[in-house]
Design a protein around this motif. Structure first.
Motif, mmCIF file in Angstrom:
data_model
loop_
_atom_site.group_PDB
_atom_site.id
_atom_site.type_symbol
_atom_site.label_atom_id
_atom_site.label_comp_id
_atom_site.label_asym_id
_atom_site.label_seq_id
_atom_site.Cartn_x
_atom_site.Cartn_y
_atom_site.Cartn_z
ATOM 1 N N ALA A 82 47.686 34.812 5.209
ATOM 2 C CA ALA A 82 46.835 35.701 4.443
ATOM 3 C C ALA A 82 47.254 35.838 2.852
ATOM 4 O O ALA A 82 46.359 36.269 2.146
ATOM 5 C CB ALA A 82 46.776 36.922 5.160
ATOM 6 N N LEU A 83 48.578 35.694 2.843
ATOM 7 C CA LEU A 83 48.978 35.773 1.311
ATOM 8 C C LEU A 83 48.169 34.930 0.353
ATOM 9 O O LEU A 83 48.086 34.894 -0.900
ATOM 10 C CB LEU A 83 50.500 35.495 0.935
ATOM 11 N N LEU A 84 47.637 33.590 0.994
ATOM 12 C CA LEU A 84 46.880 32.776 0.082
ATOM 13 C C LEU A 84 45.269 33.080 0.046
ATOM 14 O O LEU A 84 44.782 32.426 -0.774
ATOM 15 C CB LEU A 84 47.440 31.257 0.402
ATOM 16 N N GLY B 91 39.300 29.456 -7.565
ATOM 17 C CA GLY B 91 40.333 29.974 -8.285
ATOM 18 C C GLY B 91 40.922 31.104 -7.897
ATOM 19 O O GLY B 91 41.884 31.861 -8.326
ATOM 20 N N TYR B 92 40.329 31.966 -6.717
ATOM 21 C CA TYR B 92 40.768 33.249 -6.278
ATOM 22 C C TYR B 92 41.502 32.926 -5.001
ATOM 23 O O TYR B 92 41.003 33.869 -4.054
ATOM 24 C CB TYR B 92 39.492 34.225 -6.361
ATOM 25 N N GLY B 93 41.936 32.050 -4.686
ATOM 26 C CA GLY B 93 42.592 31.934 -3.344
ATOM 27 C C GLY B 93 42.455 30.727 -2.792
ATOM 28 O O GLY B 93 41.541 29.847 -3.134
ATOM 29 N N ARG C 54 49.327 16.314 6.897
ATOM 30 C CA ARG C 54 50.672 16.265 6.715
ATOM 31 C C ARG C 54 51.207 15.871 5.246
ATOM 32 O O ARG C 54 51.744 15.303 4.828
ATOM 33 C CB ARG C 54 51.511 14.962 7.449
ATOM 34 N N SER C 55 50.253 16.768 4.365
ATOM 35 C CA SER C 55 50.459 16.931 3.014
ATOM 36 C C SER C 55 51.632 17.436 2.568
ATOM 37 O O SER C 55 52.156 18.226 3.079
ATOM 38 C CB SER C 55 49.050 17.192 2.174
ATOM 39 N N THR C 56 52.232 17.001 1.376
ATOM 40 C CA THR C 56 53.084 17.799 0.524
ATOM 41 C C THR C 56 52.629 18.345 -0.772
ATOM 42 O O THR C 56 51.839 17.490 -1.642
ATOM 43 C CB THR C 56 54.320 16.733 0.082
ATOM 44 N N VAL C 57 52.476 19.647 -1.022
ATOM 45 C CA VAL C 57 51.885 20.259 -1.836
ATOM 46 C C VAL C 57 52.547 21.073 -2.766
ATOM 47 O O VAL C 57 53.594 21.541 -2.198
ATOM 48 C CB VAL C 57 50.545 21.039 -1.335
ATOM 49 N N MET C 58 52.190 21.608 -3.872
ATOM 50 C CA MET C 58 52.680 22.754 -4.580
ATOM 51 C C MET C 58 51.509 23.858 -4.539
ATOM 52 O O MET C 58 50.366 23.444 -4.953
ATOM 53 C CB MET C 58 52.747 22.402 -6.110
ATOM 54 N N ILE C 59 51.976 25.043 -4.083
ATOM 55 C CA ILE C 59 51.151 26.063 -4.295
ATOM 56 C C ILE C 59 51.524 26.891 -5.449
ATOM 57 O O ILE C 59 52.646 27.612 -5.312
ATOM 58 C CB ILE C 59 51.046 27.036 -2.879
ATOM 59 N N GLN C 60 50.613 26.939 -6.364
ATOM 60 C CA GLN C 60 50.868 27.677 -7.521
ATOM 61 C C GLN C 60 50.216 29.435 -7.347
ATOM 62 O O GLN C 60 49.310 29.540 -7.187
ATOM 63 C CB GLN C 60 50.163 27.230 -8.867
ATOM 64 N N PHE C 61 51.312 30.221 -7.812
ATOM 65 C CA PHE C 61 50.819 31.830 -7.893
ATOM 66 C C PHE C 61 50.744 32.258 -9.248
ATOM 67 O O PHE C 61 51.629 32.057 -10.127
ATOM 68 C CB PHE C 61 52.018 32.312 -7.022
ATOM 69 N N ASP D 293 48.531 48.579 -11.404
ATOM 70 C CA ASP D 293 49.322 49.390 -10.455
ATOM 71 C C ASP D 293 49.485 48.659 -9.323
ATOM 72 O O ASP D 293 50.166 49.053 -8.199
ATOM 73 C CB ASP D 293 48.221 50.540 -9.859
ATOM 74 N N TYR D 294 49.291 47.083 -9.142
ATOM 75 C CA TYR D 294 49.698 46.433 -8.033
ATOM 76 C C TYR D 294 50.498 45.198 -8.620
ATOM 77 O O TYR D 294 50.339 44.843 -9.741
ATOM 78 C CB TYR D 294 48.398 45.800 -7.380
ATOM 79 N N THR D 295 51.312 44.651 -7.830
ATOM 80 C CA THR D 295 51.761 43.343 -7.939
ATOM 81 C C THR D 295 51.047 42.402 -7.156
ATOM 82 O O THR D 295 51.275 42.095 -5.668
ATOM 83 C CB THR D 295 53.072 43.249 -7.274
ATOM 84 N N LEU D 296 50.241 41.624 -7.693
ATOM 85 C CA LEU D 296 49.105 40.886 -6.816
ATOM 86 C C LEU D 296 49.127 39.262 -7.564
ATOM 87 O O LEU D 296 49.339 39.249 -9.101
ATOM 88 C CB LEU D 296 47.608 41.264 -6.844
ATOM 89 N N PHE D 297 48.766 38.294 -7.085
ATOM 90 C CA PHE D 297 48.719 36.764 -7.415
ATOM 91 C C PHE D 297 47.565 36.367 -6.894
ATOM 92 O O PHE D 297 47.088 36.346 -5.846
ATOM 93 C CB PHE D 297 50.147 36.211 -6.822
ATOM 94 N N ASN D 298 47.124 35.464 -7.902
ATOM 95 C CA ASN D 298 45.886 34.490 -7.313
ATOM 96 C C ASN D 298 46.641 33.005 -6.832
ATOM 97 O O ASN D 298 47.999 32.838 -7.599
ATOM 98 C CB ASN D 298 45.196 34.070 -8.450
#
Length: 303
Positions: free
Chosen positions: A81-83, A97-99, A112-119, A127-132
């Motif tokens: 759910a973080l993503l 671009g929003y998740g 069976r991919s190898t990926v980079m997930i960018q935050f 007021d929040y610590t949030l990432f796309n």
């Protein structure tokens, strides 16, 4: 005032990620150095995920990346759910671009991919610590296809309890003039760059599978006279420990292992390029090279 509605629980998940990220920077700076600081908790960062590895059923397991380098000693496990998009899906910002969608994750796992997930921090939210999040290019084990800027550092290795002493001597030219082959990198740091890196060869004893095993460790040395980064007055260990990388090919290790053990030279220093190992010498090389002697070897006596 930010009037958008956030998905239930998203603030807690993202805050946990931010805390893990901040702690990861602190440790990475101590061991390998980064271009970030421990206070820089609002920077973009990536997590490397290898879907060929066994994954938890309801979570994702990966490794933090800094400076396009996969750091295997910084694993992280997080909720899927973080993503997902952080805003209510009825708003105007629910597009690309929003998740990352569940289908994208399922496809990556199926392939069976190898990926980079960018935050990327949502900088307008105070007021929040949030990432796309965004899933970046799929990597390949083929060096011709993998991004040239990617590097990979394995788990730390710094204990040699069965080495009682090391001899200060010249290593025979038959050894320093020979090439040796790095194998099994796939199991430790498969995306390690092919350009020149420093290494340490460790002749192991009592291996139940092979009596002549030589473990290959990656080394990130610091130059003599270099002032090491001090992080919140904590000691930096850059150059003072090694990282698991692989082994010398079994076909080439027997005679070299025998020499190393018989001559109290169970640690040799060298370089690797395109999986070819060149040995520079033993601890005597520190009398003439420009590198600091690693702290993890301080307790071993000289002969």
């Amino acid at each position: 005032m930010d009037k958008r509605i956030y998905v239930d629980g998203v603030v807690k998940l993202h805050s946990q990620l931010n805390n893990a990220f901040t702690n990861a920077i602190r440790l990475a700076d101590k061991l390998v150095e980064t271009s970030l600081s421990s206070e820089d908790s609002r920077s973009d960062f990536s997590i490397f995920v290898d879907f060929r590895e066994e994954q938890p059923s309801d979570k994702i397991r990966g490794y933090f990346m800094f400076n396009n380098t996969i750091l295997r000693f910084l694993p992280i496990e997080f909720e899927k759910a973080l993503l997902f998009p952080v805003h209510n899906h009825g708003g105007s910002d629910s597009g690309q671009g929003y998740g990352i969608s569940l289908k994208e994750l399922d496809d990556a796992k199926l392939n069976r991919s190898t990926v980079m997930i960018q935050f990327t921090p949502i900088r307008e939210v105070k007021d929040y610590t949030l990432f796309n999040s965004k899933m970046l290019s799929t990597l390949s084990l083929s060096s011709s296809e993998a991004p040239s800027t990617i590097d990979d550092i394995g788990k730390p290795f710094y204990e040699f309890p069965d080495i009682k002493q090391l001899a200060i001597l010249d290593i025979p030219s038959v050894i320093t003039m020979s090439n040796y082959t790095l194998v099994e990198k796939l199991y430790y740091a498969p995306f390690s760059k092919d350009s020149l890196i420093n290494c340490v060869l460790f002749a192991q004893l009592n291996n139940e599978y092979d009596r002549h095993v030589i473990k290959v460790l990656r080394w990130l040395p610091t130059n003599k006279g270099t002032k090491k980064t001090q992080l919140s007055k904590e000691r930096s260990y850059v150059g003072d420990i090694f990282f698991e990388l692989g082994y010398v090919s079994r076909d080439e290790s027997r005679e070299l292992h025998s020499y190393m053990v018989e001559n109290d030279s169970r640690l040799l220093f060298g370089t690797i390029e395109n999986d070819v190992i060149k040995i520079n010498g033993g601890i005597k090389t520190f009398q003439s090279n420009d590198f600091n002697y690693p702290r993890c070897l301080y307790n071993i006596k000289f002969k």
